[in-house]
Design a protein around this motif. Structure first.
Motif, PDB file in Angstrom:
ATOM      1  N   PHE A  59       0.843  -1.197   0.000  1.00 14.67           N
ATOM      2  CA  PHE A  59       0.000   0.000   0.000  1.00 14.67           C
ATOM      3  C   PHE A  59       0.872   1.239   0.000  1.00 14.67           C
ATOM      4  O   PHE A  59       2.045   1.193   0.381  1.00 14.67           O
ATOM      5  CB  PHE A  59      -0.993   0.006   1.180  1.00 14.67           C
ATOM      6  CG  PHE A  59      -0.387   0.057   2.554  1.00 14.67           C
ATOM      7  CD1 PHE A  59      -0.059   1.258   3.158  1.00 14.67           C
ATOM      8  CD2 PHE A  59      -0.173  -1.120   3.272  1.00 14.67           C
ATOM      9  CE1 PHE A  59       0.473   1.303   4.433  1.00 14.67           C
ATOM     10  CE2 PHE A  59       0.356  -1.097   4.541  1.00 14.67           C
ATOM     11  CZ  PHE A  59       0.683   0.120   5.139  1.00 14.67           C
ATOM     12  N   SER A  70      -3.260   4.047  -2.002  1.00 12.16           N
ATOM     13  CA  SER A  70      -3.682   2.902  -2.803  1.00 12.16           C
ATOM     14  C   SER A  70      -3.286   1.607  -2.086  1.00 12.16           C
ATOM     15  O   SER A  70      -2.372   1.600  -1.270  1.00 12.16           O
ATOM     16  CB  SER A  70      -3.055   2.949  -4.191  1.00 12.16           C
ATOM     17  OG  SER A  70      -1.645   2.865  -4.101  1.00 12.16           O
ATOM     18  N   GLU A  72      -3.057  -2.851  -2.831  1.00 12.49           N
ATOM     19  CA  GLU A  72      -3.206  -4.040  -3.668  1.00 12.49           C
ATOM     20  C   GLU A  72      -2.877  -5.266  -2.821  1.00 12.49           C
ATOM     21  O   GLU A  72      -1.845  -5.293  -2.154  1.00 12.49           O
ATOM     22  CB  GLU A  72      -2.287  -3.989  -4.888  1.00 12.49           C
ATOM     23  CG  GLU A  72      -2.731  -2.987  -5.927  1.00 12.49           C
ATOM     24  CD  GLU A  72      -1.987  -3.136  -7.246  1.00 12.49           C
ATOM     25  OE1 GLU A  72      -1.577  -4.268  -7.579  1.00 12.49           O
ATOM     26  OE2 GLU A  72      -1.823  -2.109  -7.924  1.00 12.49           O
ATOM     27  N   LYS A 108      -7.925  -4.507  -5.399  1.00 13.22           N
ATOM     28  CA  LYS A 108      -7.197  -3.335  -5.885  1.00 13.22           C
ATOM     29  C   LYS A 108      -8.049  -2.106  -5.616  1.00 13.22           C
ATOM     30  O   LYS A 108      -9.186  -2.016  -6.073  1.00 13.22           O
ATOM     31  CB  LYS A 108      -6.890  -3.469  -7.378  1.00 13.22           C
ATOM     32  CG  LYS A 108      -6.018  -2.349  -7.893  1.00 13.22           C
ATOM     33  CD  LYS A 108      -5.549  -2.608  -9.301  1.00 13.22           C
ATOM     34  CE  LYS A 108      -4.600  -1.502  -9.741  1.00 13.22           C
ATOM     35  NZ  LYS A 108      -4.080  -1.715 -11.085  1.00 13.22           N
ATOM     36  N   SER A 109      -7.492  -1.172  -4.871  1.00 12.15           N
ATOM     37  CA  SER A 109      -8.268   0.004  -4.472  1.00 12.15           C
ATOM     38  C   SER A 109      -8.506   0.944  -5.641  1.00 12.15           C
ATOM     39  O   SER A 109      -7.726   1.005  -6.592  1.00 12.15           O
ATOM     40  CB  SER A 109      -7.553   0.755  -3.343  1.00 12.15           C
ATOM     41  OG  SER A 109      -6.322   1.282  -3.808  1.00 12.15           O
ATOM     42  N   THR A 110      -9.624   1.681  -5.529  1.00  7.13           N
ATOM     43  CA  THR A 110      -9.936   2.725  -6.507  1.00  7.13           C
ATOM     44  C   THR A 110     -10.051   4.100  -5.849  1.00  7.13           C
ATOM     45  O   THR A 110      -9.912   5.113  -6.523  1.00  7.13           O
ATOM     46  CB  THR A 110     -11.241   2.401  -7.261  1.00  7.13           C
ATOM     47  OG1 THR A 110     -12.290   2.194  -6.311  1.00  7.13           O
ATOM     48  CG2 THR A 110     -11.076   1.143  -8.110  1.00  7.13           C
ATOM     49  N   PHE A 112      -9.667   6.273  -1.672  1.00 12.66           N
ATOM     50  CA  PHE A 112      -9.466   6.277  -0.220  1.00 12.66           C
ATOM     51  C   PHE A 112      -9.845   7.663   0.276  1.00 12.66           C
ATOM     52  O   PHE A 112      -9.214   8.647  -0.108  1.00 12.66           O
ATOM     53  CB  PHE A 112      -7.998   5.962   0.109  1.00 12.66           C
ATOM     54  CG  PHE A 112      -7.706   5.786   1.566  1.00 12.66           C
ATOM     55  CD1 PHE A 112      -7.984   4.589   2.207  1.00 12.66           C
ATOM     56  CD2 PHE A 112      -7.125   6.809   2.305  1.00 12.66           C
ATOM     57  CE1 PHE A 112      -7.695   4.405   3.559  1.00 12.66           C
ATOM     58  CE2 PHE A 112      -6.831   6.644   3.653  1.00 12.66           C
ATOM     59  CZ  PHE A 112      -7.112   5.436   4.278  1.00 12.66           C
ATOM     60  N   LEU A 122     -12.362   3.019   2.243  1.00 13.59           N
ATOM     61  CA  LEU A 122     -11.582   2.475   1.145  1.00 13.59           C
ATOM     62  C   LEU A 122     -12.524   1.763   0.183  1.00 13.59           C
ATOM     63  O   LEU A 122     -13.322   0.931   0.606  1.00 13.59           O
ATOM     64  CB  LEU A 122     -10.546   1.484   1.690  1.00 13.59           C
ATOM     65  CG  LEU A 122      -9.699   0.712   0.693  1.00 13.59           C
ATOM     66  CD1 LEU A 122      -8.774   1.654  -0.075  1.00 13.59           C
ATOM     67  CD2 LEU A 122      -8.867  -0.347   1.422  1.00 13.59           C
ATOM     68  N   GLY A 124     -12.709  -0.382  -3.553  1.00 11.37           N
ATOM     69  CA  GLY A 124     -11.865  -1.067  -4.522  1.00 11.37           C
ATOM     70  C   GLY A 124     -12.586  -2.232  -5.151  1.00 11.37           C
ATOM     71  O   GLY A 124     -13.748  -2.514  -4.846  1.00 11.37           O
ATOM     72  N   THR A 136     -16.744  -1.749  -0.432  1.00 11.00           N
ATOM     73  CA  THR A 136     -16.415  -0.594   0.400  1.00 11.00           C
ATOM     74  C   THR A 136     -15.983  -1.098   1.763  1.00 11.00           C
ATOM     75  O   THR A 136     -16.678  -1.913   2.383  1.00 11.00           O
ATOM     76  CB  THR A 136     -17.629   0.343   0.530  1.00 11.00           C
ATOM     77  OG1 THR A 136     -18.003   0.788  -0.785  1.00 11.00           O
ATOM     78  CG2 THR A 136     -17.314   1.537   1.406  1.00 11.00           C
TER      79      THR A 136
END
Length: 192
Positions: A59, A70, A72, A108-110, A112, A122, A124, A136
């Motif tokens: 992250f 971000s 992952e 995988k975040s989109t 934050f 967060l 993703g 979420t």
């Protein structure tokens, strides 16, 4: 003269540019300072709890610019552990995770978004059982600082719920068993 001035300005600006980027962290799974735990209702009478023993991830986080963060994560689905060997074998099979076909789950975040100095949201994409859906996660920011060995660490915890049928897992024990609650505990070591 212009070239010398440009070079001097660039040299002066570089240290500030480096500070403007988020710090990158590796999730500390080697030291067992991170966990992905789950719970699910068993027939509406009790609970099955467990965890995934094998996962890895990274992250990026800068408290000055948290919106640029971000995450992952990759999870070895065969590492599911509910403390019951026969049940775990069933969970790895075709009725549930089907680990022979879907050996990994990923997140995988989109985005934050911080709501205050200790809470964030967060969002993703979670890929599980070959299906990708947005999730979420409610995040608690645990803290940041140096550890006794000279490394820098940052920690977070999070909670979310997912519906198994959304991910194509349909062989469940009734509607009360559709929802899986996830509790996430993430501690990262800053990359050098």
């Amino acid at each position: 003269m212009k070239r010398i001035l440009s070079t001097a300005l660039l040299a002066t600006a570089l240290p500030f540019a480096a500070n403007s980027f988020a710090a990158d962290y590796t999730i500390d799974t080697k030291g067992a300072h991170a966990a992905i735990n789950f719970s699910v209702s068993h027939l509406g009478y009790g609970w099955v709890v467990g965890r995934f023993n094998e996962f890895e991830g990274t992250f990026s986080y800068d408290p000055e610019k948290p919106d640029e963060s971000s995450v992952e994560v990759t999870i070895d689905t065969s590492s599911i552990d509910s403390n019951h060997a026969e049940r775990d074998k069933h969970l790895r099979g075709g009725d549930f995770l089907d680990v022979d076909k879907h050996a990994e789950a990923t997140f995988k975040s989109t985005s934050f978004k911080v709501s205050d100095d200790k809470k964030a949201t967060l969002v993703g994409d979670l890929t599980l059982h070959g299906v990708t859906k947005p999730v979420t996660i409610d995040v608690a920011i645990s803290g940041m600082g140096k550890d006794p060995w000279g490394s820098e660490r940052a920690g977070f915890s999070g909670t979310t719920s997912i519906n198994l049928t959304d991910y194509g897992i349909k062989n469940i024990l009734g509607p009360v068993s559709e929802t899986i609650d996830l509790n996430l505990y993430i501690e990262g070591v800053k990359k050098k």
